[in-house]
Design a protein around this motif. Structure first.
Motif, PDB file in Angstrom:
ATOM      1  N   ALA A 289       5.249   5.018   0.404  1.00  0.00           N
ATOM      2  CA  ALA A 289       6.178   5.423   1.418  1.00  0.00           C
ATOM      3  C   ALA A 289       5.399   6.183   2.640  1.00  0.00           C
ATOM      4  O   ALA A 289       4.201   6.681   2.483  1.00  0.00           O
ATOM      5  N   ARG A 290       6.182   6.491   3.587  1.00  0.00           N
ATOM      6  CA  ARG A 290       5.726   7.408   4.731  1.00  0.00           C
ATOM      7  C   ARG A 290       6.788   8.447   5.087  1.00  0.00           C
ATOM      8  O   ARG A 290       8.005   8.114   5.119  1.00  0.00           O
ATOM      9  N   VAL A 291       6.387   9.640   4.989  1.00  0.00           N
ATOM     10  CA  VAL A 291       7.177  10.779   5.380  1.00  0.00           C
ATOM     11  C   VAL A 291       7.040  11.301   6.662  1.00  0.00           C
ATOM     12  O   VAL A 291       5.589  11.812   6.814  1.00  0.00           O
ATOM     13  N   ASP A 292       7.683  11.687   7.632  1.00  0.00           N
ATOM     14  CA  ASP A 292       7.617  12.024   8.751  1.00  0.00           C
ATOM     15  C   ASP A 292       8.197  13.394   8.801  1.00  0.00           C
ATOM     16  O   ASP A 292       9.172  13.811   8.303  1.00  0.00           O
ATOM     17  N   PHE A 293       7.440  14.410   9.338  1.00  0.00           N
ATOM     18  CA  PHE A 293       7.829  15.883   9.534  1.00  0.00           C
ATOM     19  C   PHE A 293       7.789  16.512  10.962  1.00  0.00           C
ATOM     20  O   PHE A 293       7.186  15.753  11.753  1.00  0.00           O
ATOM     21  N   PHE A 294       8.211  17.409  11.017  1.00  0.00           N
ATOM     22  CA  PHE A 294       8.318  18.490  12.267  1.00  0.00           C
ATOM     23  C   PHE A 294       7.355  19.604  11.698  1.00  0.00           C
ATOM     24  O   PHE A 294       7.592  20.176  10.701  1.00  0.00           O
TER      25      PHE A 294
ATOM     26  N   VAL B  53      11.347  18.130   7.177  1.00  0.00           N
ATOM     27  CA  VAL B  53      11.462  16.473   6.959  1.00  0.00           C
ATOM     28  C   VAL B  53      12.312  16.063   8.250  1.00  0.00           C
ATOM     29  O   VAL B  53      13.370  16.297   8.201  1.00  0.00           O
ATOM     30  N   ASN B  54      11.630  14.941   8.720  1.00  0.00           N
ATOM     31  CA  ASN B  54      12.280  14.258   9.846  1.00  0.00           C
ATOM     32  C   ASN B  54      12.920  12.797   9.204  1.00  0.00           C
ATOM     33  O   ASN B  54      13.886  12.452   9.029  1.00  0.00           O
ATOM     34  N   GLU B  55      11.860  12.005   8.852  1.00  0.00           N
ATOM     35  CA  GLU B  55      12.622  10.550   8.163  1.00  0.00           C
ATOM     36  C   GLU B  55      11.694  10.288   6.986  1.00  0.00           C
ATOM     37  O   GLU B  55      10.646  10.689   6.824  1.00  0.00           O
ATOM     38  N   LEU B  56      12.042   9.226   6.357  1.00  0.00           N
ATOM     39  CA  LEU B  56      11.558   8.704   5.412  1.00  0.00           C
ATOM     40  C   LEU B  56      11.429   7.125   5.131  1.00  0.00           C
ATOM     41  O   LEU B  56      12.540   6.517   5.530  1.00  0.00           O
TER      42      LEU B  56
END
Length: 374
Positions: free
Chosen positions: A315-320, A329-332
């Protein structure tokens, strides 16, 4: 060659009915270029834009992204049609009008390199489970909940993981309660982002600089609804965009997390939309230049997100990351972009896992799993 000695048969499924069809094809081309042909027999399966399953070319050159010319590959409609029988696990049937149906030998594992609805959202995962075949990536519920940004946010917040403030909009609410929805959006702050709830690759996203401008908000919601009747409106977060790659641990322990990457959006783009992501000079800094303690917190949170959402494989986890040091957390993404130029492989390469090894990890993790319910 005896059955004990034969190569492991891998079906690489790509394309699909979503707006991310082309990116799926690019991902597949990259994977096909490095997969170990001495160990694996590859069956390239394309899903056309209309939803037809075809036996198609596995030539990576036909699936490359031409960023200079702006051209994107797709699955042609003229491949041999495939049918999916449920009476024998993992088998495919080639339907040739001139010769009649012909069974292919059974597939041992599937790499569903599909992005967006009908590929990353639990639908195809359910199909593979019904077929009794192993497949890479997250299971049915995890895929569905992670793809739906509304449910993702609710589940993360329920696990104490922070996200930005948001307003979900169902089709019913938009048709019957529009004034209330618009009032709720205005409460999010001046600037909002409007997204399809179940799309990726930044498709269908709009930035609205004045949330009280009803006409602008309505136009943005309608643009998102072209891709999904369910829409998410998020409050703007002022901060840096940081991403982490996550892999299921080979020993079944705590998930492994890559070094983080920071996204630098190319000049001329207001945010990281489709063109900025794939057809521009947007770049990454790996590792992200943030304090060591923030890096440690961010990587720990990425593992927590992976576990909280029930992810498997990758998985890739996107953050601010804000100026005050907060991490949201922005998106997964349960099947992140997988070209060598994509963030996920780049982060792992910087962390000591090269592209070919990533593909091998994806296959070997799936092969260790029992078919059927997870």
């Amino acid at each position: 060659m005896s059955s004990e000695q034969r190569k492991i048969r891998v079906a690489v499924v790509f394309g699909g009915r979503s707006s991310e069809h082309e990116i799926s094809c690019v991902t597949a081309g990259s994977v096909l270029s490095v997969i170990d042909r001495d160990r694996y027999e590859v069956v390239p399966v394309g899903v056309t834009r209309t939803g037809n399953w075809v036996l198609t070319s596995g030539d990576p050159e036909r699936l490359r992204l031409d960023s200079a010319g702006g051209s994107l590959p797709s699955v042609p409609e003229d491949g041999a049609d495939l049918a999916l029988p449920f009476d024998r696990a993992g088998e495919l049937i080639v339907v040739d009008p001139g010769k009649g149906p012909e069974r292919l030998a059974g597939v041992d594992v599937v790499l569903p390199l599909l992005h967006g609805p009908f590929g990353e959202d639990g639908t195809i995962q359910g199909l593979f489970e019904m077929m009794g075949v192993r497949y890479a990536g997250a299971g049915v519920f995890s895929s569905a909940a992670s793809m739906d940004k509304v449910f993702m946010k609710a589940m993360l917040r329920g696990n104490g993981i922070p996200t930005s403030d948001y307003v979900p909009i169902t089709d019913r609410q938009w048709r019957n309660e529009r004034k209330k929805v618009l009032d709720d959006i205005a409460e999010l702050g001046d600037t909002v982002f409007v997204k399809p709830a179940r799309a990726g690759s930044s498709v269908g996203i709009s930035k609205v600089n004045d949330s009280s401008d009803t006409d602008a908000v309505v136009a943005a919601v309608e643009a998102a609804r072209e891709h999904d009747p369910k829409v998410l409106v998020e409050a703007r977060v002022v901060g840096r965009e940081i991403e982490c790659g996550v892999l299921e641990a080979e020993d079944g322990g705590v998930p492994e997390v890559s070094l983080p990457a920071e996204i630098h959006v190319a000049e001329g783009f207001e945010f990281y939309d489709f063109e900025a992501k794939y057809l521009s000079t947007s770049s990454l800094t790996i590792p992200a230049r943030i304090p060591e303690e923030a890096t440690a917190r961010l990587r720990a949170m990425a593992a927590d997100v992976f576990e909280a959402m029930g992810c498997e494989g990758l998985a890739r986890v996107d953050f601010f990351y804000t100026d005050s040091g907060d991490i949201l957390v922005n998106e997964l993404n349960t099947m992140p972009g997988f070209t060598p130029a994509s963030a996920f492989p780049q982060m792992w390469n910087a962390s000591g896992v090269d592209y070919a090894e990533l593909v091998e990890r994806m296959i070997s993790t799936a092969l260790r799993r029992s078919p059927g319910l997870r």
